[in-house]
Design an enzyme around this catalytic site. Structure first.
Site, PDB file in Angstrom:
ATOM      1  N   ILE A   1       6.925  -1.241   9.060  1.00  0.00           N
ATOM      2  CA  ILE A   1       5.995  -2.268   8.599  1.00  0.00           C
ATOM      3  C   ILE A   1       5.278  -1.704   7.376  1.00  0.00           C
ATOM      4  O   ILE A   1       5.243  -0.491   7.158  1.00  0.00           O
ATOM      5  CB  ILE A   1       4.982  -2.708   9.688  1.00  0.00           C
ATOM      6  CG1 ILE A   1       4.213  -1.507  10.262  1.00  0.00           C
ATOM      7  CG2 ILE A   1       5.678  -3.457  10.805  1.00  0.00           C
ATOM      8  CD1 ILE A   1       3.166  -1.900  11.300  1.00  0.00           C
ATOM      9  N   ASP A   2       4.713  -2.588   6.564  1.00  0.00           N
ATOM     10  CA  ASP A   2       4.068  -2.162   5.317  1.00  0.00           C
ATOM     11  C   ASP A   2       2.885  -1.243   5.578  1.00  0.00           C
ATOM     12  O   ASP A   2       2.259  -1.273   6.647  1.00  0.00           O
ATOM     13  CB  ASP A   2       3.568  -3.383   4.537  1.00  0.00           C
ATOM     14  CG  ASP A   2       4.703  -4.206   3.962  1.00  0.00           C
ATOM     15  OD1 ASP A   2       5.817  -3.680   3.842  1.00  0.00           O
ATOM     16  OD2 ASP A   2       4.464  -5.388   3.635  1.00  0.00           O
ATOM     17  N   ARG A   3       2.547  -0.475   4.557  1.00  0.00           N
ATOM     18  CA  ARG A   3       1.421   0.460   4.621  1.00  0.00           C
ATOM     19  C   ARG A   3       0.137  -0.221   5.088  1.00  0.00           C
ATOM     20  O   ARG A   3      -0.574   0.294   5.948  1.00  0.00           O
ATOM     21  CB  ARG A   3       1.219   1.088   3.237  1.00  0.00           C
ATOM     22  CG  ARG A   3      -0.082   1.857   3.058  1.00  0.00           C
ATOM     23  CD  ARG A   3      -0.284   2.220   1.589  1.00  0.00           C
ATOM     24  NE  ARG A   3      -1.613   2.763   1.366  1.00  0.00           N
ATOM     25  CZ  ARG A   3      -1.940   4.049   1.444  1.00  0.00           C
ATOM     26  NH1 ARG A   3      -1.017   4.926   1.753  1.00  0.00           N
ATOM     27  NH2 ARG A   3      -3.169   4.463   1.221  1.00  0.00           N
TER      28      ARG A   3
ATOM     29  N   THR B   1      -0.188  -3.169   6.588  1.00  0.00           N
ATOM     30  CA  THR B   1      -0.039  -4.023   7.765  1.00  0.00           C
ATOM     31  C   THR B   1      -0.293  -3.185   9.008  1.00  0.00           C
ATOM     32  O   THR B   1       0.173  -2.055   9.103  1.00  0.00           O
ATOM     33  CB  THR B   1       1.385  -4.623   7.825  1.00  0.00           C
ATOM     34  OG1 THR B   1       1.603  -5.418   6.662  1.00  0.00           O
ATOM     35  CG2 THR B   1       1.579  -5.469   9.066  1.00  0.00           C
TER      36      THR B   1
ATOM     37  N   ARG C   1       4.751 -12.350   3.557  1.00  0.00           N
ATOM     38  CA  ARG C   1       3.807 -12.443   2.448  1.00  0.00           C
ATOM     39  C   ARG C   1       4.322 -13.397   1.370  1.00  0.00           C
ATOM     40  O   ARG C   1       3.590 -14.253   0.872  1.00  0.00           O
ATOM     41  CB  ARG C   1       3.560 -11.053   1.870  1.00  0.00           C
ATOM     42  CG  ARG C   1       2.936 -10.091   2.866  1.00  0.00           C
ATOM     43  CD  ARG C   1       3.043  -8.645   2.430  1.00  0.00           C
ATOM     44  NE  ARG C   1       2.296  -8.389   1.205  1.00  0.00           N
ATOM     45  CZ  ARG C   1       2.323  -7.217   0.577  1.00  0.00           C
ATOM     46  NH1 ARG C   1       3.047  -6.214   1.062  1.00  0.00           N
ATOM     47  NH2 ARG C   1       1.621  -7.042  -0.527  1.00  0.00           N
TER      48      ARG C   1
END
Length: 326
Positions: A146-148, A150, A257
């Site tokens: 998962i994104d930094r 998130t 997003r």
């Protein structure tokens, strides 16, 4: 001479691959030379480099201690600053096969994500597990990412067999259901809906969005359901704030997003796909300074238990505090 007993996390791999991990500074040609010169024995016999190691195999490596030191010497790792310890309160689930955590926002998942000296999830997890995993060549690894910025559910494989199977399931989008919680700006077009728009990833984007809607690239499918709507009064007028449950049926970079932004309802405080001045207003007045996206729930098939596992990660305080202030 060094002797090693093969365990389940080291089994089922080729001998040359095992030796390359065991002796990371040795070239492939040098490893082949060692085997050719009878410096490697499996259960007392020479085996081809293609030999698949089995649980219980005894591997003997006949090298001088000085050679071992040279071939196993670690390159000095980049010093990690602010190496916070893993917070056990963030454990959602753990067994012998896996560790599932509720990731904090603002932390990279891999040590090579971004050119930074900051700590990362994998380093923290490996520190936490320490020597509990008795393996010669295997280290705990991510099943997915998962994104930094998130927060939420992240699965780490503690056994190679489980890791391999889950990675395949996630890649093929089978036996897996991923549900996110998002806070979006403005009112979504419907209470429930489907976003079916292909995404293009631009590797070296600078002055453009890294992921864009494109009819000529990868299929991406997102389902959403509006949970609740709020009115936020700001100096520039009223804005609708929508709490949204999002399920992704594909796993593309920035999928949620970009898909929500394509509807004109971007995620709150998204620094790539939303308005930066408004982000600054939210930070100053509501203490929220990251994209309002949380990996909330997940279903996957647990191959040891042989059943579907359902897990949920508690919402982070910065998101709940923002909603409560509304």
């Amino acid at each position: 001479m060094r002797q090693y007993t093969i365990t389940e996390n080291d089994a089922a791999q080729r001998l040359d691959k095992f030796l390359k991990k065991l002796l990371p500074n040795a070239s492939s040609s040098l490893i082949y030379k060692f085997n050719r010169k009878d410096k490697i024995k499996i259960n007392g016999k020479r085996q081809d480099n293609e030999y698949k190691l089995q649980i219980g195999d005894i591997v003997k490596v006949f090298l001088l201690d000085s050679d071992f030191e040279t071939l196993t010497k670690k390159v000095e790792e980049k010093k990690i600053e602010n190496r916070d310890k893993f917070d056990v309160k963030n454990i959602v689930y753990e067994d012998a096969d896996m560790l599932v955590i509720n990731k904090e926002p603002g932390i990279n998942v891999h040590p090579w994500d971004y050119k930074t000296k900051e700590t990362n999830i994998i380093s923290q997890v490996q520190d936490y597990l320490g020597d509990k995993l008795n393996s010669l060549t295997f280290k705990p690894s991510l099943v997915h990412r998962i994104d930094r910025d998130t927060s939420g559910i992240l699965i780490i494989g503690k056994k190679k067999d489980m890791l391999t199977k889950l990675v395949a399931d996630f890649k093929e989008h089978k036996k897996v259901k991923k549900v996110y919680y998002a806070i979006a700006i403005w009112k979504l077009p419907h209470k429930t809906g489907k976003i079916d728009k292909k995404l293009l990833r631009i590797e070296w984007a600078k002055n453009e969005d890294k992921v864009q809607i494109s009819d000529q690239w990868q299929t991406a499918l997102t389902h959403y359901k509006v949970l609740k709507e709020h009115i936020l009064k700001t100096p520039t007028g009223e804005k609708v704030i929508s709490e949204v449950e999002v399920e992704i049926l594909t796993g593309r970079m920035h999928q949620i997003r970009v898909h929500l932004a394509s509807l004109g309802t971007p995620i709150l405080w998204d620094d790539k796909y939303w308005d930066k001045p408004f982000n600054a207003y939210i930070s100053k007045n509501f203490w929220l300074s990251r994209q309002a996206l949380h990996a909330w729930k997940i279903d996957f098939f647990h191959y040891t238990k042989w059943k579907t596992q359902t897990l949920e990660a508690k919402m982070k305080k910065d998101l709940t505090n923002f909603i409560n202030q509304l």
